[in-house]
Design an enzyme around this catalytic site. Sequence first.
Site, PDB file in Angstrom:
ATOM      1  CD  GLU A  29       1.873  11.677  -3.345  1.00  0.00           C
ATOM      2  OE1 GLU A  29       0.798  11.915  -3.904  1.00  0.00           O
ATOM      3  OE2 GLU A  29       2.347  10.534  -3.226  1.00  0.00           O
ATOM      4  CB  SER A  68       1.817  10.315  -7.809  1.00  0.00           C
ATOM      5  OG  SER A  68       0.897   9.338  -8.212  1.00  0.00           O
ATOM      6  NE  ARG A 101      -3.493  10.202  -3.106  1.00  0.00           N
ATOM      7  CZ  ARG A 101      -4.726   9.829  -3.419  1.00  0.00           C
ATOM      8  NH1 ARG A 101      -5.720   9.981  -2.551  1.00  0.00           N
ATOM      9  NH2 ARG A 101      -4.978   9.261  -4.581  1.00  0.00           N
TER      10      ARG A 101
HETATM   11  P1  FAD Z   1       8.209   6.433   4.039  1.00  0.00           P
HETATM   12  O1  FAD Z   1       8.445   6.809   2.621  1.00  0.00           O
HETATM   13  O2  FAD Z   1       9.283   5.736   4.751  1.00  0.00           O
HETATM   14  O3  FAD Z   1       7.816   7.766   4.859  1.00  0.00           O
HETATM   15  C1  FAD Z   1       6.851   8.662   4.358  1.00  0.00           C
HETATM   16  C2  FAD Z   1       6.586   9.720   5.434  1.00  0.00           C
HETATM   17  O4  FAD Z   1       5.948   9.118   6.554  1.00  0.00           O
HETATM   18  C3  FAD Z   1       7.875  10.353   5.980  1.00  0.00           C
HETATM   19  O5  FAD Z   1       7.604  11.710   6.287  1.00  0.00           O
HETATM   20  C4  FAD Z   1       8.144   9.570   7.246  1.00  0.00           C
HETATM   21  O6  FAD Z   1       8.908  10.286   8.191  1.00  0.00           O
HETATM   22  C5  FAD Z   1       6.720   9.326   7.752  1.00  0.00           C
HETATM   23  N1  FAD Z   1       6.588   8.099   8.553  1.00  0.00           N
HETATM   24  C6  FAD Z   1       6.846   6.831   8.179  1.00  0.00           C
HETATM   25  N2  FAD Z   1       6.552   5.973   9.163  1.00  0.00           N
HETATM   26  C7  FAD Z   1       6.113   6.721  10.206  1.00  0.00           C
HETATM   27  C8  FAD Z   1       5.675   6.429  11.533  1.00  0.00           C
HETATM   28  N3  FAD Z   1       5.624   5.185  11.999  1.00  0.00           N
HETATM   29  N4  FAD Z   1       5.302   7.475  12.325  1.00  0.00           N
HETATM   30  C9  FAD Z   1       5.344   8.746  11.879  1.00  0.00           C
HETATM   31  N5  FAD Z   1       5.747   9.085  10.645  1.00  0.00           N
HETATM   32  C10 FAD Z   1       6.125   8.083   9.817  1.00  0.00           C
HETATM   33  N6  FAD Z   1       0.673   6.582  -2.203  1.00  0.00           N
HETATM   34  C11 FAD Z   1      -0.668   6.703  -2.235  1.00  0.00           C
HETATM   35  O7  FAD Z   1      -1.255   7.468  -1.431  1.00  0.00           O
HETATM   36  N7  FAD Z   1      -1.427   6.023  -3.125  1.00  0.00           N
HETATM   37  C12 FAD Z   1      -0.882   5.183  -4.026  1.00  0.00           C
HETATM   38  O8  FAD Z   1      -1.602   4.567  -4.813  1.00  0.00           O
HETATM   39  C13 FAD Z   1       0.540   5.039  -4.035  1.00  0.00           C
HETATM   40  N8  FAD Z   1       1.140   4.242  -4.950  1.00  0.00           N
HETATM   41  C14 FAD Z   1       2.490   4.132  -4.959  1.00  0.00           C
HETATM   42  C15 FAD Z   1       3.099   3.310  -5.929  1.00  0.00           C
HETATM   43  C16 FAD Z   1       4.471   3.168  -5.968  1.00  0.00           C
HETATM   44  C17 FAD Z   1       5.091   2.287  -7.012  1.00  0.00           C
HETATM   45  C18 FAD Z   1       5.283   3.836  -5.017  1.00  0.00           C
HETATM   46  C19 FAD Z   1       6.773   3.642  -5.015  1.00  0.00           C
HETATM   47  C20 FAD Z   1       4.698   4.680  -4.053  1.00  0.00           C
HETATM   48  C21 FAD Z   1       3.299   4.833  -4.026  1.00  0.00           C
HETATM   49  N9  FAD Z   1       2.661   5.647  -3.091  1.00  0.00           N
HETATM   50  C22 FAD Z   1       1.301   5.768  -3.080  1.00  0.00           C
HETATM   51  C23 FAD Z   1       3.455   6.396  -2.094  1.00  0.00           C
HETATM   52  C24 FAD Z   1       3.834   5.545  -0.842  1.00  0.00           C
HETATM   53  O9  FAD Z   1       3.771   4.182  -1.123  1.00  0.00           O
HETATM   54  C25 FAD Z   1       2.910   5.857   0.351  1.00  0.00           C
HETATM   55  O10 FAD Z   1       2.960   7.214   0.679  1.00  0.00           O
HETATM   56  C26 FAD Z   1       3.285   5.018   1.580  1.00  0.00           C
HETATM   57  O11 FAD Z   1       2.346   5.213   2.609  1.00  0.00           O
HETATM   58  C27 FAD Z   1       4.680   5.370   2.130  1.00  0.00           C
HETATM   59  O12 FAD Z   1       5.004   4.401   3.113  1.00  0.00           O
HETATM   60  P2  FAD Z   1       6.478   4.172   3.606  1.00  0.00           P
HETATM   61  O13 FAD Z   1       6.424   3.242   4.752  1.00  0.00           O
HETATM   62  O14 FAD Z   1       7.345   3.795   2.479  1.00  0.00           O
HETATM   63  O15 FAD Z   1       6.838   5.648   4.133  1.00  0.00           O
HETATM   64  P1  NAP Z   2      -5.764   7.169 -13.475  1.00  0.00           P
HETATM   65  O1  NAP Z   2      -6.733   6.092 -13.148  1.00  0.00           O
HETATM   66  O2  NAP Z   2      -5.106   7.178 -14.824  1.00  0.00           O
HETATM   67  O3  NAP Z   2      -6.453   8.571 -13.230  1.00  0.00           O
HETATM   68  C1  NAP Z   2      -5.719   9.787 -13.452  1.00  0.00           C
HETATM   69  C2  NAP Z   2      -6.079  10.758 -12.354  1.00  0.00           C
HETATM   70  O4  NAP Z   2      -7.449  11.055 -12.471  1.00  0.00           O
HETATM   71  C3  NAP Z   2      -5.842  10.150 -10.983  1.00  0.00           C
HETATM   72  O5  NAP Z   2      -4.832  10.876 -10.361  1.00  0.00           O
HETATM   73  C4  NAP Z   2      -7.175  10.209 -10.269  1.00  0.00           C
HETATM   74  O6  NAP Z   2      -7.177  11.006  -9.082  1.00  0.00           O
HETATM   75  C5  NAP Z   2      -8.112  10.915 -11.234  1.00  0.00           C
HETATM   76  N1  NAP Z   2      -9.342  10.115 -11.429  1.00  0.00           N
HETATM   77  C6  NAP Z   2      -9.517   9.086 -12.289  1.00  0.00           C
HETATM   78  N2  NAP Z   2     -10.788   8.640 -12.228  1.00  0.00           N
HETATM   79  C7  NAP Z   2     -11.415   9.396 -11.295  1.00  0.00           C
HETATM   80  C8  NAP Z   2     -12.738   9.416 -10.775  1.00  0.00           C
HETATM   81  N3  NAP Z   2     -13.685   8.568 -11.213  1.00  0.00           N
HETATM   82  N4  NAP Z   2     -13.020  10.331  -9.796  1.00  0.00           N
HETATM   83  C9  NAP Z   2     -12.086  11.182  -9.339  1.00  0.00           C
HETATM   84  N5  NAP Z   2     -10.811  11.199  -9.806  1.00  0.00           N
HETATM   85  C10 NAP Z   2     -10.484  10.331 -10.774  1.00  0.00           C
HETATM   86  O7  NAP Z   2      -4.599   7.197 -12.358  1.00  0.00           O
HETATM   87  P2  NAP Z   2      -3.343   6.269 -12.148  1.00  0.00           P
HETATM   88  O8  NAP Z   2      -2.142   7.093 -12.226  1.00  0.00           O
HETATM   89  O9  NAP Z   2      -3.442   5.023 -12.962  1.00  0.00           O
HETATM   90  O10 NAP Z   2      -3.523   5.867 -10.618  1.00  0.00           O
HETATM   91  C11 NAP Z   2      -4.617   5.066 -10.214  1.00  0.00           C
HETATM   92  C12 NAP Z   2      -4.911   5.340  -8.748  1.00  0.00           C
HETATM   93  O11 NAP Z   2      -3.775   4.977  -7.964  1.00  0.00           O
HETATM   94  C13 NAP Z   2      -5.189   6.803  -8.454  1.00  0.00           C
HETATM   95  O12 NAP Z   2      -6.202   6.869  -7.500  1.00  0.00           O
HETATM   96  C14 NAP Z   2      -3.882   7.319  -7.910  1.00  0.00           C
HETATM   97  O13 NAP Z   2      -4.056   8.352  -6.956  1.00  0.00           O
HETATM   98  C15 NAP Z   2      -3.298   6.085  -7.243  1.00  0.00           C
HETATM   99  N6  NAP Z   2      -1.832   6.120  -7.304  1.00  0.00           N
HETATM  100  C16 NAP Z   2      -1.196   6.963  -6.435  1.00  0.00           C
HETATM  101  C17 NAP Z   2       0.186   7.029  -6.406  1.00  0.00           C
HETATM  102  C18 NAP Z   2       0.910   7.911  -5.408  1.00  0.00           C
HETATM  103  O14 NAP Z   2       2.119   7.768  -5.270  1.00  0.00           O
HETATM  104  N7  NAP Z   2       0.241   8.806  -4.737  1.00  0.00           N
HETATM  105  C19 NAP Z   2       0.925   6.240  -7.299  1.00  0.00           C
HETATM  106  C20 NAP Z   2       0.232   5.425  -8.181  1.00  0.00           C
HETATM  107  C21 NAP Z   2      -1.149   5.361  -8.175  1.00  0.00           C
HETATM  108  P3  NAP Z   2      -6.717  10.459  -7.640  1.00  0.00           P
HETATM  109  O15 NAP Z   2      -5.222  10.375  -7.735  1.00  0.00           O
HETATM  110  O16 NAP Z   2      -7.188  11.537  -6.732  1.00  0.00           O
HETATM  111  O17 NAP Z   2      -7.357   9.152  -7.389  1.00  0.00           O
END
Ligand code: FAD
Ligand code: NAP
Length: 340
Positions: free
Chosen positions: A334, A238, A164
């Site tokens: 995050e 998250s 990440r």
């Molecule tokens: P923004 O929130 O608008 O920006 C995020 C950052 O990127 C800021 O620093 C911004 O300045 C920069 N940025 C945006 N566009 C550009 C560009 N073109 N050039 C340079 N910098 C830029 N994230 C995960 O990794 N995994 C997930 O499973 C996940 N699940 C999510 C679920 C939900 C319900 C929500 C609300 C969020 C989740 N996220 C997850 C977080 C988010 O969706 C991601 O980080 C996504 O990539 C953000 O995209 P955005 O366009 O909304 O970025």
């Molecule tokens: P989950 O499946 O309940 O798992 C809980 C945590 O355990 C996760 O954060 C995941 O790490 C880790 N995990 C589970 N199984 C794993 C495996 N086999 N090997 C290594 N790590 C494992 O998680 P959840 O909240 O429902 O989310 C599901 C997935 O969506 C996750 O990968 C999570 O990262 C992603 N997610 C991300 C965001 C965001 O905003 N970043 C929001 C929603 C969901 P990892 O997070 O490293 O995968």
Amino acid sequence: MQWQKDIDLTHKNSFGFPAIADHFAEVDQIEDLESVLDSVEKNGWPLLILGGGSNLVLREKIPGAVLSVATQGLNILADNEHTAIIEVGAGENWHGFITQLLQKGLHGLENLALIPGSVGAAPVQNIGAYGVEIADCFHSLTAYDRINKELVQLGKDECQFGYRDSLFKSDAKGRYIIWTVRFSLSTVFTPKIGYKGISDHLDALGIVEPSAYQVYQAVCDIRMGKLPLPTELGNAGSFFENPIVTESTYQRLKAQFPDIVAYPDKAGHFKLAAGWLIDRAGWKGCRVGEVGVYDKQALVLVNYGQGLATDLLKLAEDISLSVKNQFDVKLKIEPRIYPE
Ligand code: FAD
Ligand code: NAP
């Protein structure tokens, strides 16, 4: 290219926090980008690049300028029997892009379905879910370098992807404006269904050898059942990163809390599930005024409608403190807080 003044960003951030940008512009042409950057520099404004606003905590007043990159389009640059290189505009919606890949029979990113936001933001935190991250299929990107004032191509190593994390979040924060992103995808589908959430879901449906569509659909169904829709309940997914700890810290915690959820990583460290720590510290489902902790996933903080960034950050501080006191583990936020 004209700036719009005093623009309301309440509906441009997934928490739905009220925020007013002094100046706002949307660009999809390099000449317009250069022109707005020129005025940003001349006025000495701070600059926020805004995608879908789904990984941001916006405060009420956003000084300086906010710029949205609206480049569109998906092009196949090269293909052969097994792989294809695809170039996609930074302004495209991420989930829409994943859906188009599925329709084109190009594979590798199915597990990242339904992640909100834009393609351009995906490399910023090397978005990941269910055991896949974009670095797995990343080829290169084109970005505007604000220091040298030119378009540059950055390859995978140069982007310094981590868990990440990337160059754009750390060493070069604010330097590059991502314009287009290229992925190397496979024409042959290899399911990645090691995460229990996915395998349990497919088992329940009696699916043994899933198709790409079935994995994509499973991910969408699981996410819709577990995560709040930002249009219904403000959130940024998250709120804390999963802490990475040494093996000795993990062993200490495991002895004290035998049911702790943790996974070993490739470097010999352990990734702790931050959601488990927050849940065990008693926060799941808690509401404090207009903000709170989601009742189905303790890692997700929510805005019930009238909350502000300051309310949420106070709650996050209280959660971090109680996790630190109970487990001696530090949580890191995050999403990006802006202004910092
Ligand atoms: P923004 O929130 O608008 O920006 C995020 C950052 O990127 C800021 O620093 C911004 O300045 C920069 N940025 C945006 N566009 C550009 C560009 N073109 N050039 C340079 N910098 C830029 N994230 C995960 O990794 N995994 C997930 O499973 C996940 N699940 C999510 C679920 C939900 C319900 C929500 C609300 C969020 C989740 N996220 C997850 C977080 C988010 O969706 C991601 O980080 C996504 O990539 C953000 O995209 P955005 O366009 O909304 O970025
Ligand atoms: P989950 O499946 O309940 O798992 C809980 C945590 O355990 C996760 O954060 C995941 O790490 C880790 N995990 C589970 N199984 C794993 C495996 N086999 N090997 C290594 N790590 C494992 O998680 P959840 O909240 O429902 O989310 C599901 C997935 O969506 C996750 O990968 C999570 O990262 C992603 N997610 C991300 C965001 C965001 O905003 N970043 C929001 C929603 C969901 P990892 O997070 O490293 O995968």
